[in-house]
Design an enzyme around this catalytic site. Structure first.
Site, short mmCIF file in Angstrom:
data_model
loop_
_atom_site.label_atom_id
_atom_site.label_comp_id
_atom_site.label_asym_id
_atom_site.label_seq_id
_atom_site.Cartn_x
_atom_site.Cartn_y
_atom_site.Cartn_z
N CYS A 2 0.86 -1.18 0.00
CA CYS A 2 0.00 0.00 0.00
C CYS A 2 0.90 1.23 0.00
O CYS A 2 2.11 1.14 0.12
CB CYS A 2 -0.87 0.01 1.25
N ARG A 27 1.49 1.48 -6.06
CA ARG A 27 1.76 0.55 -4.95
C ARG A 27 0.50 -0.22 -4.57
O ARG A 27 0.55 -1.22 -3.88
CB ARG A 27 2.28 1.31 -3.74
N TRP A 75 -3.65 -1.97 -1.48
CA TRP A 75 -3.66 -3.23 -2.24
C TRP A 75 -4.07 -4.27 -1.22
O TRP A 75 -3.31 -4.55 -0.27
CB TRP A 75 -2.26 -3.51 -2.81
N ASN A 99 0.91 0.38 5.93
CA ASN A 99 1.39 -0.46 4.82
C ASN A 99 2.15 -1.60 5.46
O ASN A 99 3.10 -1.39 6.19
CB ASN A 99 2.32 0.33 3.89
N GLY A 100 1.69 -2.83 5.20
CA GLY A 100 2.35 -4.01 5.76
C GLY A 100 1.31 -5.02 6.22
O GLY A 100 0.14 -4.94 5.84
N GLU A 479 11.70 -13.61 -18.97
CA GLU A 479 11.38 -12.19 -18.76
C GLU A 479 10.38 -11.70 -19.79
O GLU A 479 9.42 -11.00 -19.47
CB GLU A 479 12.65 -11.35 -18.80
N LYS A 483 6.73 -10.14 -18.79
CA LYS A 483 6.29 -8.81 -19.26
C LYS A 483 4.94 -8.92 -19.95
O LYS A 483 4.02 -8.15 -19.71
CB LYS A 483 7.30 -8.22 -20.26
N GLU A 486 1.96 -10.10 -17.48
CA GLU A 486 1.61 -9.25 -16.33
C GLU A 486 0.87 -7.99 -16.77
O GLU A 486 0.11 -7.42 -15.98
CB GLU A 486 2.84 -8.89 -15.51
N HIS A 502 10.01 -32.02 -24.16
CA HIS A 502 9.74 -32.78 -22.93
C HIS A 502 8.38 -32.45 -22.35
O HIS A 502 8.10 -32.79 -21.20
CB HIS A 502 10.85 -32.51 -21.91
N LYS A 601 3.66 -2.36 -7.44
CA LYS A 601 5.04 -2.14 -7.85
C LYS A 601 6.03 -2.72 -6.85
O LYS A 601 7.09 -3.20 -7.22
CB LYS A 601 5.31 -0.63 -8.00
C1 AGP Z 1 8.20 -7.21 -13.01
O1 AGP Z 1 7.77 -6.44 -14.10
C2 AGP Z 1 7.35 -6.96 -11.79
N1 AGP Z 1 7.27 -5.58 -11.49
C3 AGP Z 1 7.80 -7.82 -10.61
O2 AGP Z 1 8.05 -9.13 -11.04
C4 AGP Z 1 9.07 -7.31 -9.91
O3 AGP Z 1 10.19 -7.51 -10.72
C5 AGP Z 1 9.25 -8.09 -8.61
O4 AGP Z 1 8.11 -7.88 -7.79
C6 AGP Z 1 10.51 -7.69 -7.84
O5 AGP Z 1 10.40 -6.34 -7.47
P1 AGP Z 1 11.75 -5.59 -6.98
O6 AGP Z 1 12.65 -5.54 -8.17
O7 AGP Z 1 11.29 -4.23 -6.53
O8 AGP Z 1 12.33 -6.40 -5.88
#
Ligand code: AGP
Length: 606
Positions: A2, A27, A75, A99-100, A479, A483, A486, A502, A601
């Site tokens: 959050c 966030r 969130w 937040n937490g 990766e 991308k 997500e 496999h 994020k």
């Molecule tokens: C990737 O696009 C996402 N934002 C997510 O996988 C991110 O890389 C992951 O949560 C790690 O975040 P960080 O790099 O802030 O540790």
């Protein structure tokens, strides 16, 4: 995950709180709320949904202008997104945002219920509000210390007490918190972008430190309640760094910022044509004593680690394992004191990565953090730090910080190879020079974004899409897949090309799009073979390969040739077409590119 914010000053607080929450929405954005002291009580306005819903509600209410208040964007972790579960939460003389996660909320709640507390929500945060109120006898510091002594979990809190208008109390444990200093006004927030429009002077509270913030002053106390002096730092970022500018989305802006982000990250660490990390980064003495490397991270950061592994093993001849942080921390890892544990993270606040680093330190391993946010928890807990200088990354999808992380790992591999004597200096000089030159290669690829936009338009209707690659290209496949899924919500899978036969190849049917990565000449023929395997099942293949690769035009339905850099560095540039493809596919599908559903994020909870 959050976002929290607080303001005390000589201006109306609501515009500051709402604009700050807008910068924190990445966030979390299930709901938002604000509160301020009024006539010995509180005014609290909170709404499910995006911040716009809260703004509309406040316009309807047109409340009197308060000059001290707190805000929150959520969130959901405990309790579904709804008005009642939104923050701020109040109990008696206390009103707070959090937040937490309070892990022992249930245990704390029972006695509070027996004592007559009437809960309005399902949240762990409200338990904390009632606990704090039950302990508040007029001294916030004592009450906070007593309450938090009973709490297990993570928190960044901003607290109002109804009999102390003009005061905001704050405290953090594992969740991020920054204090911004103004002239006749002071601020607090989960991270800097929320405050850059008002100040670049920040103080970063340490773990368990408490803060008293008013318009005139900010005081800090350690966990024992003793006043402590704190150092003021100046943000390297400006407000416009955290704005979209002329781009339709932060993600597209940040994809385009990669050339300069790369240069800002690598150039300061190159001296005399070779990488150099001293005096503030890992020393040659430390690097010389390393016999193995363990990289920990989550999501994209984990994938960056996989890309770095290839370079570390090939050039520095160091056995390198890359671990998903959330797995590593519960796997009773076998760690040795000559194993460098590298935590890779954009935010520096990912709880699993932080816990993994702490576990490594407990085992006596040297630790290194590769992070993007100055003063973040990981940066402060690691034995040594290498910052990526990508600037604020607002889009949930990591792009410029991923390439900066890989570039940093490459530089580290070059330095390790140099001090270990496992690669010739001329080669290391060439790679170091070409690493700086990758900015030009990325810029050239960005000029071909229309091609990616066309391909995304052609394939964004697919239900499934696969990415395949070998060696460092397997990291890229993972990766590229992350991308895409997500932000476009297309089901996607990254697969080691050799693994297709496999199992995964059973999913390839007529018209299935497959993106094949072939940056390494030694693996090209094998990957072309994998392409033929999927084409035989009807796949439509997009091949990314070096511009010099001897590949027939008929080898794939579409071929994207990568500008000439040393092939060891090509994975760094091949990222860009994958990012652009995902971006345009998400736009084509009308997705919220910068704030994809269910994602935040910074994942500061388990
Ligand atoms: C990737 O696009 C996402 N934002 C997510 O996988 C991110 O890389 C992951 O949560 C790690 O975040 P960080 O790099 O802030 O540790």
């Amino acid at each position: 995950m959050c976002g929290i914010i607080g303001y005390a000053g000589d201006r109306p607080c609501l515009p500051v709180l709402l604009d700050g929450l807008e910068k924190l929405e990445y966030r979390g954005y299930d709901s938002a709320g604000v509160a301020w002291p009024a006539a010995g009580d509180f005014c609290t306005v909170k709404k499910q949904g995006r911040l716009a819903a809260l703004r509309r509600r406040l316009e309807e209410l047109a409340p009197a202008a308060a000059r001290c208040g707190i805000g929150h964007t959520r969130w959901a972790t405990h309790g579904a997104p709804c008005d009642a579960n939104s923050h701020p939460h109040r109990a008696g003389q206390v009103c707070l945002v959090h937040n937490g996660i309070i892990e022992n909320a249930a245990a704390l709640k029972a006695p509070l219920l027996q004592a007559g507390a009437v809960f309005a929500s399902e949240t762990d945060t409200e338990v904390l509000a009632w606990l704090l109120d039950s302990l508040y006898k007029g001294d916030p510091l004592t009450a906070l210390r007593s309450a938090l002594a009973q709490v297990c979990g993570s928190y960044a809190l901003a607290v109002l007490f109804s009999d102390r208008p003009g005061q905001i109390w704050a405290v953090r444990r594992q969740s991020p918190l920054v204090v911004g200093l103004g002239d006749g006004e002071n601020f607090l927030a989960s991270d800097m972008p929320a405050l850059l429009a008002h100040t670049k002077r920040f103080i970063l509270p340490d773990e368990d430190e408490l803060v008293l913030l008013t318009a005139q002053e900010v005081q800090f106390f350690d966990a024992a309640g003793n006043a402590v002096e704190k150092e003021i730092s100046t943000a390297a970022w400006d407000a416009q760094d955290a704005e979209k500018g002329s781009y339709p989305h932060f993600m597209l802006k940040e994809i385009h910022e990669q050339p300069e982000a790369l240069l800002r990250t690598v150039l300061p660490r190159i001296q005399g044509g070779l990488p150099c990390f001293e005096p503030d980064g890992p020393s040659d003495t430390l690097l010389t004593g390393i016999r193995r490397v363990c990289i920990v991270g989550c999501g994209t950061a984990y994938h960056a680690g996989l890309a770095g592994k290839a370079m570390l093993e090939q050039l520095a001849c160091l056995p390198t394992r890359v671990e998903i942080a959330s797995e590593f921390r519960y796997a009773a890892p076998l760690l040795s004191k000559d194993e460098l544990v590298i935590a890779v993270s954009q935010s520096g606040e990912t709880l699993d990565t932080l816990a993994a680093l702490q576990l490594a330190a407990q085992h006596g391993c040297p630790t290194l953090a590769i992070v993007n946010v100055p003063g973040s928890s990981l940066a402060r807990e690691a034995g040594t730090v290498l910052y990526t200088a990508a600037g604020p990354e607002i889009a949930v999808a990591s792009t410029k910080t991923c390439s900066a992380q890989i570039a940093t790992l490459y530089l580290l591999a070059f330095r390790l190879a140099l001090v270990r004597g496992t690669a010739e200096e001329p080669l290391l000089r060439q790679l170091t020079a070409q690493l700086s030159g990758c900015g030009d290669a990325i810029y050239a690829l960005l000029q071909r974004k229309d091609k990616l936009q066309q391909l995304a338009a052609r394939y964004s209707g697919a239900e499934h899409l696969f990415f395949i690659g070998r060696g460092p290209d397997h990291a890229l496949a993972l990766e590229g897949s992350l991308k895409l899924k997500e932000i476009s919500y297309i089901h996607s899978e990254g697969c080691a090309a050799g693994e297709l036969k496999h199992g995964t190849i059973s999913l390839i049917t007529d018209g299935t799009p497959v993106i094949a990565l072939a940056t390494q000449s030694a693996l090209l023929e094998k990957t072309l073979g994998s392409i033929r395997e999927v084409q035989a099942r009807g796949a439509k293949v997009i091949l990314l390969c070096p511009e010099t690769a001897e590949v027939e035009r008929s080898a794939a339905e579409h071929i994207i040739r990568l500008p000439a850099v040393h092939e060891l560095l090509l994975p760094l540039t091949a990222l860009v077409p994958l990012q652009l493809f995902a971006y345009y596919a998400a736009v084509q599908r009308g997705c919220d590119v910068d704030k994809p559903r269910n994602l935040a994020k910074s994942v500061t909870v388990e």
